[in-house]
Design an enzyme around this catalytic site. Structure first.
Site, short mmCIF file in Angstrom:
data_model
loop_
_atom_site.label_atom_id
_atom_site.label_comp_id
_atom_site.label_asym_id
_atom_site.label_seq_id
_atom_site.Cartn_x
_atom_site.Cartn_y
_atom_site.Cartn_z
N ASP A 151 0.88 -1.16 0.00
CA ASP A 151 0.00 0.00 0.00
C ASP A 151 0.93 1.21 0.00
O ASP A 151 1.45 1.63 1.03
CB ASP A 151 -0.89 -0.03 1.25
N ARG A 154 0.20 4.28 2.37
CA ARG A 154 0.43 3.96 3.77
C ARG A 154 1.91 3.85 4.11
O ARG A 154 2.43 4.58 4.96
CB ARG A 154 -0.28 2.65 4.11
N GLY A 178 2.07 -2.53 17.89
CA GLY A 178 1.47 -3.33 16.82
C GLY A 178 2.42 -3.42 15.65
O GLY A 178 2.08 -3.05 14.53
N GLU A 200 4.37 -6.80 19.41
CA GLU A 200 3.44 -7.46 18.51
C GLU A 200 2.85 -8.66 19.24
O GLU A 200 3.60 -9.51 19.74
CB GLU A 200 4.14 -7.92 17.23
N GLU A 229 -0.79 -4.07 27.02
CA GLU A 229 -1.30 -3.90 28.37
C GLU A 229 -0.69 -4.89 29.36
O GLU A 229 -0.82 -4.71 30.58
CB GLU A 229 -2.83 -4.07 28.38
N GLU A 244 0.83 2.09 13.34
CA GLU A 244 -0.17 2.15 12.27
C GLU A 244 -1.41 1.49 12.86
O GLU A 244 -1.66 0.31 12.67
CB GLU A 244 0.33 1.43 11.02
N GLU A 253 -11.64 -2.00 15.10
CA GLU A 253 -10.61 -2.82 15.75
C GLU A 253 -10.04 -2.14 17.00
O GLU A 253 -9.38 -2.77 17.79
CB GLU A 253 -9.48 -3.22 14.79
N HIS A 393 -5.54 0.58 1.25
CA HIS A 393 -6.20 -0.67 1.61
C HIS A 393 -7.38 -0.43 2.55
O HIS A 393 -8.21 -1.32 2.75
CB HIS A 393 -5.21 -1.66 2.23
#
Length: 453
Positions: A151, A154, A178, A200, A229, A244, A253, A393
């Site tokens: 993408d 992005r 993430g 991740e 967390e 992102e 989400e 996307h």
């Protein structure tokens, strides 16, 4: 994989093939990525294509069977939502399949996962009516993440933000929330970051670790597998948080709350969050062909009333690319978010809108999209996911109206949109739309509910 498993999978593949049902109707929904062109453009060219804000400047466990379908979330077993087969994905044939067959397929897939076979089983999936994604169901890991990486808007926007603002990253400690493949962490390390912690929670973390090692950044990037967390960083504070986090409709989400948690826990005073601004926008479109073919169709199916399916399809926003020529009105800013200062509660809101018709036309749906920006850069950078900008996307989110609005140039649709996290699953979104039109040829006032699952 055992030969018996392979034979059984082949049988199920044949069943699904003949029923026109794809494997993904038996899998939970997931965020998927899409292939775009121009993926091999050079970094120099990215200066013009990665920031497309200006292009849009003019648009400024199974549940009890008694559960009502509208109460289900993406965490639930959702095979009763047949509208996905024919309504949500354009040009896809509607097929009804016996529930027991679907349940048995799920059990079979789970059995394969539990065997933890070294052999990789690759399936081509469709996720909630979106384009296919290759999955290794022995690891639940998407195998074509290159789709998202390609993408151009992005990935190259992030790349330009980092490479063209190395003064922000030099000798700084960075947290990548993430991280996925770790591409943003690699950008930061190459730009001179002192250390990067890449968090991740999926099994992609194992691959990210290999990628980091293969590119010689093991001494600079530490990949941490787990939920933000639940993880404790080896350092008390970080200088920069990059992520992102954006989903469909910006907030689907709900990864934003994770970024805000990390910000409040680890970011130094006057630290940087990238991106630091995001905004949600709304416009209206003419879309008679699709609505008639895929939604109104259910009112009379070979002489039978299947309106219950229409009702379900109307409640589920469509993620798709909108032709800019379909746009009938101006664009209205719904919500602006300062990621550096906002609280998690700010992601739930009610916003008014006024959409003014730019020509005589019909309105069949409202369309939402978002912009993000990196204002702390030497030169502000960002991108838009709007229909007048280069495709991403994320595409756009289409909310179809019960009424067809006949609107004349200069007339306007007014109303409010309420966006809240679903109480059962905060990753899902509930949307309440109130709208009215008091025009020469149309007078309408209505409230509609939508659920992004």
């Amino acid at each position: 994989m055992l030969q018996s498993d392979a034979m059984e999978l082949n049988i199920w593949s044949e069943v699904l093939t003949h029923s026109k049902l794809t494997m993904a109707e038996a899998m939970p929904p997931s965020k998927v990525s899409f292939q775009f062109e121009d993926a091999d453009e050079t970094i120099e060219e990215a200066a013009t294509v990665s920031s497309n804000l200006e292009e849009d400047s003019a648009m400024c466990d199974p549940q009890d069977s008694s559960m009502v379908a509208g109460d289900k979330t993406s965490a639930d077993y959702y095979f009763d939502s047949y509208s996905h087969f024919g309504c949500i994905k354009r040009n896809q044939t509607m097929i009804m399949v016996n529930m027991m067959m679907e349940l048995k397929l799920l059990v079979f897939i789970e059995k394969l996962q539990n065997k933890k076979s070294k052999s990789k089983l690759i399936l081509s999936l469709y996720s909630r009516g979106k384009p296919g994604v290759a999955f290794d169901i022995t690891t639940s890991c998407p195998l074509n993440l290159n789709e998202m990486l390609k993408d151009v808007v992005r990935t190259k926007t992030y790349q330009n933000v980092i490479y063209k603002n190395k003064f922000l990253f030099k000798d700084k400690i960075v947290l990548d929330v993430g991280a996925g493949t770790g591409i943003l962490s690699l950008f930061c390390a190459k730009a001179g970051a002192k250390h990067v912690f890449a968090i991740e929670c999926s099994q992609m973390a194992d691959m990210a670790q290999e990628i980091v090692k293969a590119n010689g950044f093991s001494s600079v990037i530490t990949v941490l597998k787990g939920k933000v967390e639940e993880i404790e960083l080896p350092v008390p504070k970080v200088d920069i948080i990059i992520s992102e986090w954006m989903g469909y409709f910006l907030l689907y989400e709900n990864m934003l709350n994770t970024v805000l948690y990390a910000r409040d826990k680890w970011l130094v005073s006057n630290g940087i969050v990238l991106p630091d601004n995001a905004s949600l926008h709304l416009t209206a479109i003419e879309d008679s062909e699709y609505k008639e073919d895929k939604i109104e169709f259910w009112k009379n199916v070979y002489g039978f009333d299947m309106s219950c399916i229409r009702k379900q399809s109307m409640m589920e926003p469509l993620v798709d690319t909108v032709d800019q020529n379909q746009i009938v009105t101006n664009c209205q800013l719904l919500k602006n978010m300062n990621i550096s200062k906002m609280t998690s509660g700010d992601a739930s809101f009610t916003a008014p809108f006024k959409l003014v018709a730019e020509r005589d036309d019909y309105i069949h749906a409202l369309v939402a999209y978002f912009d993000v920006s990196f204002s702390v850069c030497h030169k502000m950078t960002g991108f838009s996911t709007g229909p007048r900008s280069k495709n991403t996307h994320w595409k756009q989110t289409v909310l179809y109206l019960e009424d067809v609005l006949t609107i004349c140039q200069g007339e306007f649709v007014v109303g409010t949109m309420t966006v809240t996290q679903n109480k059962k699953n905060p990753r899902d979104i509930d949307i309440t739309l109130k709208y009215s039109l008091n025009g020469h040829r149309c007078n309408v006032s209505r409230t509609q509910e939508y659920k992004m699952r």
